[in-house]
Design an enzyme around this catalytic site. Sequence first.
Site, short mmCIF file in Angstrom:
data_model
loop_
_atom_site.label_atom_id
_atom_site.label_comp_id
_atom_site.label_asym_id
_atom_site.label_seq_id
_atom_site.Cartn_x
_atom_site.Cartn_y
_atom_site.Cartn_z
N ARG A 101 20.05 23.75 -32.86
CA ARG A 101 18.61 23.89 -32.91
C ARG A 101 18.15 24.04 -34.36
O ARG A 101 18.91 24.42 -35.23
CB ARG A 101 18.12 25.05 -32.05
N GLU B 50 9.64 24.26 -21.20
CA GLU B 50 9.13 25.22 -20.25
C GLU B 50 7.70 25.55 -20.69
O GLU B 50 7.48 25.91 -21.85
CB GLU B 50 9.99 26.49 -20.27
N LYS C 229 9.35 30.95 -28.71
CA LYS C 229 8.03 31.16 -28.12
C LYS C 229 7.82 32.63 -27.77
O LYS C 229 6.70 33.13 -27.86
CB LYS C 229 7.89 30.30 -26.85
P1 ATP Z 1 12.00 28.93 -27.27
O1 ATP Z 1 13.16 29.85 -27.50
O2 ATP Z 1 11.21 28.66 -28.48
O3 ATP Z 1 11.18 29.30 -26.10
P2 ATP Z 1 13.26 27.09 -25.60
O4 ATP Z 1 14.53 26.40 -25.87
O5 ATP Z 1 13.26 28.16 -24.59
O6 ATP Z 1 12.68 27.56 -26.97
P3 ATP Z 1 12.05 25.04 -24.08
O7 ATP Z 1 10.64 24.86 -23.74
O8 ATP Z 1 12.98 25.43 -23.01
O9 ATP Z 1 12.11 26.10 -25.26
O10 ATP Z 1 12.60 23.80 -24.89
C1 ATP Z 1 12.38 22.46 -24.59
C2 ATP Z 1 13.41 21.67 -25.36
O11 ATP Z 1 13.25 21.89 -26.76
C3 ATP Z 1 14.79 22.10 -24.99
O12 ATP Z 1 15.58 20.95 -24.78
C4 ATP Z 1 15.26 22.87 -26.19
O13 ATP Z 1 16.64 22.77 -26.34
C5 ATP Z 1 14.49 22.23 -27.32
N1 ATP Z 1 14.30 23.16 -28.41
C6 ATP Z 1 13.74 24.39 -28.36
N2 ATP Z 1 13.79 25.00 -29.55
C7 ATP Z 1 14.39 24.15 -30.41
C8 ATP Z 1 14.74 24.20 -31.79
N3 ATP Z 1 14.48 25.26 -32.54
N4 ATP Z 1 15.35 23.12 -32.32
C9 ATP Z 1 15.60 22.04 -31.58
N5 ATP Z 1 15.31 21.93 -30.28
C10 ATP Z 1 14.71 22.97 -29.68
MG MG Z 2 13.20 28.63 -22.75
#
Ligand code: ATP
Ligand code: MG
Length: 564
Positions: free
Chosen positions: A264, A39, A274
């Site tokens: 994760r 995202e 983020k």
């Molecule tokens: P954040 O909580 O940091 O915003 P998010 O999961 O909302 O993380 P996205 O941009 O939606 O962030 O994530 C893109 C991809 O990266 C998704 O498939 C997510 O599962 C993966 N991802 C995000 N954080 C991690 C992590 N700490 N370890 C492994 N994969 C991750």
């Molecule tokens: Mg997200």
Amino acid sequence: MSENTTDSNSPKNFIAAIIEKDNETGKYDGRVATRFPPEPNGYLHIGHAKSICLNFGLAKDFGGTCNLRFDDTNPAKEEVEYVESIQEDVRWLGFDWEDRLHYSSDYFDDLYALAVQLIKNGKAYVDSLSAEETREYRGTLTEPGKDSPYRSRSVEENLTIFEGMKNGEFADGEHLLRAKIDMASPNMIMRDPALYRIRKVDHHRTGDKWCIYPMYDFTHCLSDSLEKITHSVCTLEFENNRPLYDWVLENLGVYRPQQIEFARLNLTYTVMSKRRLIQLVEDNQVSGWDDPRMPTISGMRRRGYSPAAIRNFCERIGVAKATNMVDFALLEFSVREDLNETSSRYMGVVNPLKVVIENYPEDKVEEFEFLNNPGNPDAGSRMVPFSKVLYIEREDYMEDAPKKFFRLSVGREVRLRYGYYITCTEAIKDENGEVVELRCTYDPATIGGWSKDGRKVKGTIHWVSVAHAKEVEVRLYEHLFTKENPMDNKDGSDFKDHINPDSLKVLPKCYVEPFLGKVEPGFRCQFERVGYFCVDKDSTAEKPVFNRTATLRDTWKRITKNQK
Ligand code: ATP
Ligand code: MG
């Protein structure tokens, strides 16, 4: 061959095992198509790197493809700056989506049509409860929810209102399109989840075309389906969303990828989401998303971590189903391992102490040849100027030195790297008693760092010639947080209560050998005996700035040794 491929025939992780099995049964005709779906609401962090390495790695290992898809359904929080930084970071990590760059927003027309189809199938309805009522009707983990009075609206009425929503006839929050599933489901996510909401904001790609936006759960599975993804890999927190993922695809009768969850990455002494990182940026706790202390990919790049080091780290931590916390020292281990092989050694003095070699001619300058990397003959050599006045590291002198201190003290002899043996004769102090200069003598017969009479010295120290040295700024970094898990709030604290006030130390007057005065931002090297460094983007020709990437000391080996 991919560096990810193992020699043995056993699959590298449980997801690879699933893919192998699917390939055997012909589930997707042997096709493997993954995607990385960020995202664009912030910069990527090291957790994303794990997901990127996994998704692109699986595609590579199985001869498949991996798409980059921006999951851009929340117009309020998303920005073009993030879209660009994400692409830069994925590329920098060494991965290529070729012509497969997608945006969920590209599917808004398709998604709208599919929502209409769900309504026509009697599987979706427009709800008009207030936000508060919606919460009330939802029930709790222990109590079932109850049906909204609007749940039984006719297909025609639903279609009319939904179209009105699209045409901007209603205010934000007035109506909501929901899936008609089961308000009593033990899985809260299945209690008639929202599919579309009214949101009268412009989108960074579609402008003001839409005032309704699809929800993540509706968008994600359908984007996967439209792109003919085979294995939709995501993190564990989406496990409860999987039934909904499947429900949407099944009830629309479209192509069905399968969702697979993995744990994760969590790292000690940092935060990863983020949402939290953006707070650090906005509160000026750091200089920006690419502050070298940040766990972001851009921060790590600026700090001097290489893409290979990050990929090796991701490989090392593996992929599992169980959530765990990875020690930051393991990341640094991967960084050191890579830098040890790839970076040349130079001399830089970060805590300077002047040394005057009394018996060395005033205006004489000699040049000594230095191997750039003693472990790698291909790295070549360079000439380094030597003269009467030098800087050495303050820690390399000690007044009341114990016997085992093999560096300088009055009366002791030490080897200058690739230079001469020098003996300290006197330490000159200022009025506060602080040593400000050492007087030494050198032995001309020890040129090259070896004594002809077989006399041995145990210590070798680094140095720079004052007349030739370049003054630089050095920035030292420590963990951003003092607490191992800043997110642990059992003690009622907030993650920001644990910010390390000493995470950045600026040393404005350090000295490096001439070659390092001319290198460009991004240049990585080792300062002999001091650490690994990388030239910062704030560098100028007048004032180069070096970030310490990592110390030389390996804490990971020590940790694992102590655990044995
Ligand atoms: P954040 O909580 O940091 O915003 P998010 O999961 O909302 O993380 P996205 O941009 O939606 O962030 O994530 C893109 C991809 O990266 C998704 O498939 C997510 O599962 C993966 N991802 C995000 N954080 C991690 C992590 N700490 N370890 C492994 N994969 C991750
Ligand atoms: Mg997200």
